[in-house]
Design a protein around this motif. Structure first.
Motif, PDB file in Angstrom:
ATOM      1  N   ARG A  49       1.008  -1.570  -0.545  1.00 26.94           N
ATOM      2  CA  ARG A  49       0.365  -0.301   0.352  1.00 26.94           C
ATOM      3  C   ARG A  49       0.873   1.352  -0.195  1.00 26.94           C
ATOM      4  N   MET A  52       0.701   3.655   2.787  1.00 26.66           N
ATOM      5  CA  MET A  52       1.635   3.350   4.089  1.00 26.66           C
ATOM      6  C   MET A  52       3.149   3.168   4.079  1.00 26.66           C
ATOM      7  N   ALA A  56      -0.190  -4.453   3.794  1.00 25.59           N
ATOM      8  CA  ALA A  56      -1.062  -5.127   4.248  1.00 25.59           C
ATOM      9  C   ALA A  56      -1.837  -5.686   4.058  1.00 25.59           C
ATOM     10  N   GLU A  58      -5.443  -7.542   4.196  1.00 25.98           N
ATOM     11  CA  GLU A  58      -7.117  -7.069   4.465  1.00 25.98           C
ATOM     12  C   GLU A  58      -8.374  -7.617   3.729  1.00 25.98           C
ATOM     13  N   LEU A 154       1.198  -4.924   8.162  1.00 26.60           N
ATOM     14  CA  LEU A 154      -0.045  -4.223   8.591  1.00 26.60           C
ATOM     15  C   LEU A 154      -1.600  -5.024   8.969  1.00 26.60           C
ATOM     16  N   VAL A 155      -2.398  -5.406   9.753  1.00 33.10           N
ATOM     17  CA  VAL A 155      -3.428  -6.044   9.506  1.00 33.10           C
ATOM     18  C   VAL A 155      -4.568  -5.052   9.922  1.00 33.10           C
ATOM     19  N   ASP A 156      -5.474  -5.133   8.806  1.00 35.41           N
ATOM     20  CA  ASP A 156      -6.670  -3.543   9.017  1.00 35.41           C
ATOM     21  C   ASP A 156      -7.819  -4.804   9.886  1.00 35.41           C
TER      22      ASP A 156
END
Lengths: 173, 173
Positions: A49, A52, A56, A58, A154-156
């Motif tokens: 992303r 970011m 990530a 998602e 990153l984890v949504d």
């Protein structure tokens, strides 16, 4: 009184009273899809992303109405198929969430997709998107996400929400 | 190459490659607090959100570092107390989520607050914020949120995520 103070290709900046917030120009909304395969695996997507500067994880998701008026459930199934290669026989709305209620008017509609059939490889639109499909048994998603996070991916949080809703939504309605 | 193409008081717009995204100017992050009272009630806040033009139900939350460098856990406890009137004896990080990974670089740190003591009325900073505290027994939160949503109040999906994490996070770690 609301004033558009900057306009780009995809986004515009709005000022209203003391507030500044961002609005999408070419979409009427965003859908995110909660979909488990017949074998009980949750479908997730991993992609880099740009905002970011990182990968990530998602829910499969995408814009609604970026190519003209569109039913959000139709958009949900299109994004699910483009990104994961699975198509749903049945889709239903579960809830709508603001993305960041003080920063943007964007909302995301969470859609439950069931009766899945495998129709392709997924991975996003060739040449435009680079998406890796992650197919994780539902009972292992929690631990898997914690490991992803520990490794710097990153984890949504909508995935944690989906785990709750997949267990509790049908029961309560 | 990254370029700031618009700058406001609170936000700025960044262009990078083909992407446009928004960045907060005066904060290093956002914290959202998962806090249950000793009686087992989840603390939520209701406020009118100008970008949404509607009321939203959210976890107690706020900006980190908007008045100079700040520990996110200190910010979390300050926001919890300002908004709900409860102060935590213990705080710990659970996870970090992008708000909308294609639209903004904003992330929200979800913080678990425990050992709560009631120290005031909450409601936000007098004259600046108008926040209503909602104190809902944990077992009733799910149904209560569905009713709020049915009545047209926006529900932030981080609350559904919090319900999952409150049940599952300690177990797995």
């Amino acid at each position: 009184v609301e004033e558009v103070v900057w306009q780009g290709r995809w986004l515009e900046m709005v000022r209203k009273d003391q507030w500044e917030f961002v609005r999408r120009r070419k979409a009427t909304g965003v859908v995110a899809v909660m979909a488990a395969t017949p074998a009980g695996e949750l479908l997730l997507v991993r992609q880099f992303r740009v905002p970011m500067g990182a990968d990530a994880i998602e829910l499969p998701a995408g814009l609604v109405g970026d190519n003209g008026e569109e039913d959000p459930l139709v958009a949900a199934n299109r994004e699910l198929e483009e990104e994961t290669g699975w198509r749903a026989g049945k889709l239903s709305f579960v809830c709508t969430t603001p993305s960041s209620a003080g920063l943007t008017c964007e909302t995301v509609q969470l859609v439950l997709a069931t009766e899945l059939v495998h129709v392709g490889a997924g991975g996003g639109i060739a040449g435009e998107e680079s998406i890796k499909v992650e197919t994780i048994p539902l009972g292992e998603v929690h631990g898997w996400l914690l490991r992803q996070q520990a490794e710097g991916t990153l984890v949504d949080a909508k995935i944690w929400a989906a785990l709750w809703l997949l267990e509790n939504f049908e029961k309560a309605t």
